[in-house]
Write an enzyme that holds these catalytic residues in place. Structure first.
Site, PDB file in Angstrom:
ATOM      1  N   GLU A  44     -51.866  18.044  -1.321  1.00 21.36           N
ATOM      2  CA  GLU A  44     -52.544  16.969  -1.634  1.00 21.36           C
ATOM      3  C   GLU A  44     -51.617  15.582  -0.790  1.00 21.36           C
ATOM      4  O   GLU A  44     -52.201  14.941  -0.502  1.00 21.36           O
ATOM      5  CB  GLU A  44     -52.681  16.642  -2.847  1.00 21.36           C
ATOM      6  CG  GLU A  44     -51.553  16.849  -4.016  1.00 21.36           C
ATOM      7  CD  GLU A  44     -51.871  16.388  -5.152  1.00 21.36           C
ATOM      8  OE1 GLU A  44     -53.137  16.174  -5.426  1.00 21.36           O
ATOM      9  OE2 GLU A  44     -51.060  16.681  -6.169  1.00 21.36           O
ATOM     10  N   SER A 129     -53.678  32.041  17.107  1.00 20.08           N
ATOM     11  CA  SER A 129     -52.858  33.375  16.987  1.00 20.08           C
ATOM     12  C   SER A 129     -51.307  32.684  17.615  1.00 20.08           C
ATOM     13  O   SER A 129     -50.847  31.572  17.624  1.00 20.08           O
ATOM     14  CB  SER A 129     -53.139  34.359  17.906  1.00 20.08           C
ATOM     15  OG  SER A 129     -52.472  35.348  17.711  1.00 20.08           O
ATOM     16  N   LYS A 132     -46.047  36.350  18.670  1.00 18.21           N
ATOM     17  CA  LYS A 132     -45.178  37.192  17.737  1.00 18.21           C
ATOM     18  C   LYS A 132     -46.399  38.073  17.535  1.00 18.21           C
ATOM     19  O   LYS A 132     -46.045  39.356  16.767  1.00 18.21           O
ATOM     20  CB  LYS A 132     -44.750  36.654  16.691  1.00 18.21           C
ATOM     21  CG  LYS A 132     -43.569  35.588  16.924  1.00 18.21           C
ATOM     22  CD  LYS A 132     -42.969  34.725  15.765  1.00 18.21           C
ATOM     23  CE  LYS A 132     -42.060  33.734  16.498  1.00 18.21           C
ATOM     24  NZ  LYS A 132     -42.392  32.811  17.416  1.00 18.21           N
ATOM     25  N   TYR A 140     -44.623  38.879   9.888  1.00 21.70           N
ATOM     26  CA  TYR A 140     -45.519  37.447  10.419  1.00 21.70           C
ATOM     27  C   TYR A 140     -46.596  38.221  11.385  1.00 21.70           C
ATOM     28  O   TYR A 140     -47.674  37.852  11.580  1.00 21.70           O
ATOM     29  CB  TYR A 140     -44.902  36.346  10.665  1.00 21.70           C
ATOM     30  CG  TYR A 140     -45.404  35.270  11.285  1.00 21.70           C
ATOM     31  CD1 TYR A 140     -46.744  34.839  10.929  1.00 21.70           C
ATOM     32  CD2 TYR A 140     -45.059  34.896  12.693  1.00 21.70           C
ATOM     33  CE1 TYR A 140     -47.212  33.735  11.422  1.00 21.70           C
ATOM     34  CE2 TYR A 140     -45.563  33.910  13.349  1.00 21.70           C
ATOM     35  CZ  TYR A 140     -46.789  33.271  12.807  1.00 21.70           C
ATOM     36  OH  TYR A 140     -47.408  32.397  13.397  1.00 21.70           O
TER      37      TYR A 140
END
Length: 325
Positions: A44, A129, A132, A140
């Site tokens: 927020e 994307s 990696k 990840y």
């Protein structure tokens, strides 16, 4: 599709309070003419700050939500024409010790985006994307590879009669949140040595403007299931240091958990399903037959791969200085 088809449309961007999201919103408001941009994110404070930045523009709707929450995401998708999926957890070393959280966001969250888009009959979805995800060696990258596969295969779901999905993959984004440039500048200003992972390290490099243009162009040209890779330059980390702080003292700190010395955007295995078109490569999914789906013009040679250390385009120190000025 032409960019005019964005006119009076509703665009939703997940993770829209990041650097890429901010730049995309600016571009869309100035050039695409949507009736509404929905920013869907879970922070927020970042939404408040960005809302103030855009002077509370009435064309922007702010929705607090997490892509892990399928019900909330489905509600936000009603009436949406185009989706940019940018939400993800991205820190390589953090992923290695918080693996399941990355799976929940990057994999399960991506499937939620797909399901919500199909249910809402969204026209087109482009997911972001990372380099990696090619031959991943870290959690990840592996989670983003899974997400890539989910999006490119979603077009073949028999329940999907309306929505097209594609993916764009690119390298490090200059000026994005988490970039090493501000860190190097701060350390140089304080007269401190600059930490370099490895003096041999190379990376692909793209600006925020280029990344946004590439995303918009993917919407224009996508048929569904493609993975688009831009032809962009590489840079040497030692050249980046020289561009930021000429003559600065450096020290090598070694690779972090899950980090690569060089990055890759197209592996040799994927290259057989990839062809070149102008300023980009277009990768087709593993499903389908090469002789039926692959165009003859632009096919890549045997043994091709697209790596940051063997790239045919390089940024000089002077060019890096111009980009980061």
């Amino acid at each position: 599709m032409s960019t005019n088809e964005f006119a009076n449309s509703v665009i939703l961007i997940t993770g829209g309070t990041g650097s890429l999201g901010k730049k995309f919103i600016e571009h869309a408001l100035e050039h695409l003419g949507p009736s509404t941009i929905i920013v869907y994110s879970r922070d927020e404070l970042k939404q408040f700050e960005l809302r103030e930045y855009f002077n509370r523009d009435p064309r922007i709707r702010w929705v607090i939500g997490d892509i892990r929450d399928r019900e909330r995401l489905s509600s936000a998708m009603h009436g949406v024409d185009f989706v940019v999926h940018a939400a993800a957890l991205k820190q390589v070393d953090t992923a290695e010790v918080n693996a399941y959280e990355y799976v929940r966001t990057n994999v399960t969250g991506s499937q939620n985006v797909i399901d919500a888009a199909v249910a809402a009959k969204v026209r087109k979805v482009v997911a972001l994307s990372t380099d990696k995800a090619s031959s991943p060696v870290n959690l990840y990258g592996a989670s983003k590879l899974c997400a890539d596969k989910l999006f490119t295969s979603a077009n073949m779901d028999p329940h999907n009669q309306h929505t097209k999905f594609s993916v764009v993959r690119y390298g490090n984004v200059l000026g994005s949140r988490g970039s090493v440039v501000p860190l190097f500048r701060r350390l140089a200003a304080e007269g401190k040595p600059l930490p370099i992972t490895d003096k041999r390290m190379t990376r692909f490099w793209i600006t925020l403007d280029q990344a946004v243009d590439f995303i918009v162009n993917a919407f224009v040209h996508m048929q569904g299931s493609e993975l688009f890779v831009p032809r962009i330059p590489s840079m040497r980390v030692v050249d980046l240091v020289e561009a930021i702080a000429p003559g600065a003292i450096t020290h090598e700190v070694g690779l972090r958990p899950g980090e690569k010395l060089h990055e890759e955007m197209i592996s040799e295995v994927d290259a057989v399903r990839t062809y070149k078109r102008g300023d980009r490569y277009i990768m087709l999914p593993q499903s389908g037959r090469l002789d039926e789906d692959m165009p003859m013009v632009g096919r890549l040679p045997d043994g091709f791969n697209y790596r940051s250390d063997t790239n045919d385009q390089w940024l000089s120190v002077a060019e890096i200085q111009e980009l980061i000025a």
